[in-house]
Design a protein around this motif. Structure first.
Motif, short mmCIF file in Angstrom:
data_model
loop_
_atom_site.label_atom_id
_atom_site.label_comp_id
_atom_site.label_asym_id
_atom_site.label_seq_id
_atom_site.Cartn_x
_atom_site.Cartn_y
_atom_site.Cartn_z
N LEU A 1 -0.83 6.39 -3.75
CA LEU A 1 -2.12 5.78 -3.46
C LEU A 1 -3.09 5.99 -4.62
O LEU A 1 -3.82 5.07 -5.00
N PHE B 1 4.99 3.41 2.09
CA PHE B 1 3.95 2.93 1.18
C PHE B 1 4.32 1.58 0.60
O PHE B 1 3.47 0.70 0.45
N SER C 1 -2.19 3.73 -7.41
CA SER C 1 -2.53 2.33 -7.14
C SER C 1 -4.01 2.05 -7.41
O SER C 1 -4.41 0.89 -7.56
N SER D 1 0.43 0.18 2.32
CA SER D 1 -0.13 1.46 1.89
C SER D 1 -0.79 2.25 3.01
O SER D 1 -1.00 3.46 2.87
#
Length: 426
Positions: free
Chosen positions: A41, A169, A44, A173
């Motif tokens: 995360l 994920f 990203s 997500s």
């Protein structure tokens, strides 16, 4: 089925320990999912190595900042209630994070704030939970009990959790964080079934919290084996933290493994941990604790060298496997030594001093690792980790012999009580 349960969790460990173990395995699965999903995360939201390392810092900083306070609270209050309340807070924060992701309102600032909050709550929960086993299990069975907890940690947190987290994920997500919330909630419900012996301190006899913190710290300073454990974990977590703070970028970019492949790194390390689990009894019968820790630190030192030199996943993955075996053996040994040596009324505070050593090293190391990777490339933190570890191994080599004698006698509880009188214990 009953014979299988007896094999995994012998009846002599008690029904209370079974509730603790079930809760530990459940919440560790949730944490294992986040182990891969959290860094993904972050990645990203940013590709800046310093911000990636800052995310690791957000998780590792709370024990350093308020860890000693958490230890004092653990020794004052109902330890089961602390675990329940802090895990409920974790569930609430995870629900908020999931909502932000679903509504596309998430940002790197939100992620960092959530990770810091989760790290704070988990620190309180873990410190309190670590004191439950010696309250429920006989001293001679602590090694067995800790190995069962560590086995669950390896299988669900390290083996099953990360690839599941990476797969969730990839599917969306928000999924891994919703799943973690459910599992942490279930773990809290399991621990709610636990009944503990009386352990809360009488409010009328409780001194200032600074006195309690100082009492735990002085105990560590005067106990050679535990002092050595704290010193060693602090030193080596500086080097470990520097390298592992950018592990997601190292795995995805330098090794070219991608998102799911990053989960594989943790899984391979956990497989090595299983090897350590299976061989732990034999190893401890044939190798002294001092020599065992020396061998482990040499393994860790050369782990950093191997990872600094290679760009091939076929070379790196076997290194992660060996490191995983070392991590399990070291972790089980240090926990058992600490629980056997520390008096029950001090378990929380001494555990918090140890956690400050653990996360203090990680915080310092992650800052160093982020800066080195930003300016010197992704291999630079691993070169630093190798050089630093090699120097530290030489510096503390002789001190590790103290650990071999940890069980011969516990250091007396010689701190002054609130009214200035000498307090006895042991």
């Amino acid at each position: 089925m009953s014979s299988l349960v007896e094999l995994v969790v012998p009846a002599r460990l008690g029904a209370g320990f079974r509730w603790v173990l079930a809760s530990s395995w459940t919440t560790n699965l949730g944490d294992g999912i986040a182990l891969a999903a959290g860094p993904l995360l972050v990645a990203s939201q940013t590709d800046q190595p310093f911000l990636v390392a800052l995310a690791a810092l957000a998780v590792w900083a709370p024990p350093l900042v308020i860890g000693l306070y958490a230890g004092a609270i653990t020794d004052r209050l109902d330890r089961r209630l602390i675990v329940l309340v802090t895990n409920a807070l974790r569930v609430a924060v995870l629900v908020v994070l999931t909502t932000f992701i679903v509504t596309d309102a998430v940002s790197i600032a939100v992620v960092l704030a959530v990770m810091f909050t989760l790290g704070t709550a988990e620190m309180f929960a873990d410190n309190a939970a670590s004191t439950l086993v010696p309250m429920l299990v006989d001293r001679d069975d602590l090694a067995v009990a800790n190995s069962r907890i560590q086995t669950g940690f390896i299988t669900v947190n390290q083996l099953a959790g990360p690839p599941l987290g990476a797969a969730l994920f990839a599917a969306g997500s928000a999924w891994p964080f919703a799943a973690e919330a459910v599992l942490v909630l279930l773990g809290a419900l399991l621990i709610s079934r636990l009944e503990l012996p009386p352990h809360r301190r009488d409010p009328e006899t409780v001194a200032r919290i600074s006195h309690d913190i100082a009492e735990g710290f002085r105990w560590v300073v005067h106990h050679a084996a535990v002092r050595t454990l704290v010193l060693t974990i602090f030193i080596f977590n500086i080097t470990f933290g520097a390298a592992w703070s950018v592990l997601v970028l190292y795995a995805t970019q330098r090794l070219g493994l991608g998102e799911v492949g990053f989960g594989l790194v943790t899984t391979v390390g956990a497989a090595g941990g299983l090897l350590g689990t299976l061989s732990y009894g034999w190893i401890t019968r044939h190798v002294s604790l001092g020599d065992l820790m020396r061998i482990g630190l040499v393994v860790e030192t050369f782990t950093h060298l191997g990872l600094a030199l290679t760009t091939s996943p076929y070379v790196a993955l076997p290194i992660f496997f060996v490191f995983g075996a070392h991590a399990f053996i070291w972790g089980t040994t240090s926990i058992t030594v600490r629980q056997r040596a520390v008096p029950s009324p001090l378990q929380g505070r001494v555990g918090s001093v140890y956690l400050v050593g653990v996360f203090g090293g990680l915080v310092v190391g992650s800052g160093i690792g982020g800066l080195l990777a930003q300016h010197g490339g992704l291999a630079a933190p691993f070169w630093f980790a190798f050089a630093g570890s090699a120097v530290f191994v030489v510096a503390i080599w002789r001190q590790l012999s103290h650990v071999a004698h940890a069980d011969e006698a516990s250091a007396p509880l010689t701190a002054l009580s609130a009214d200035g009188q000498e307090a006895g214990g042991g």
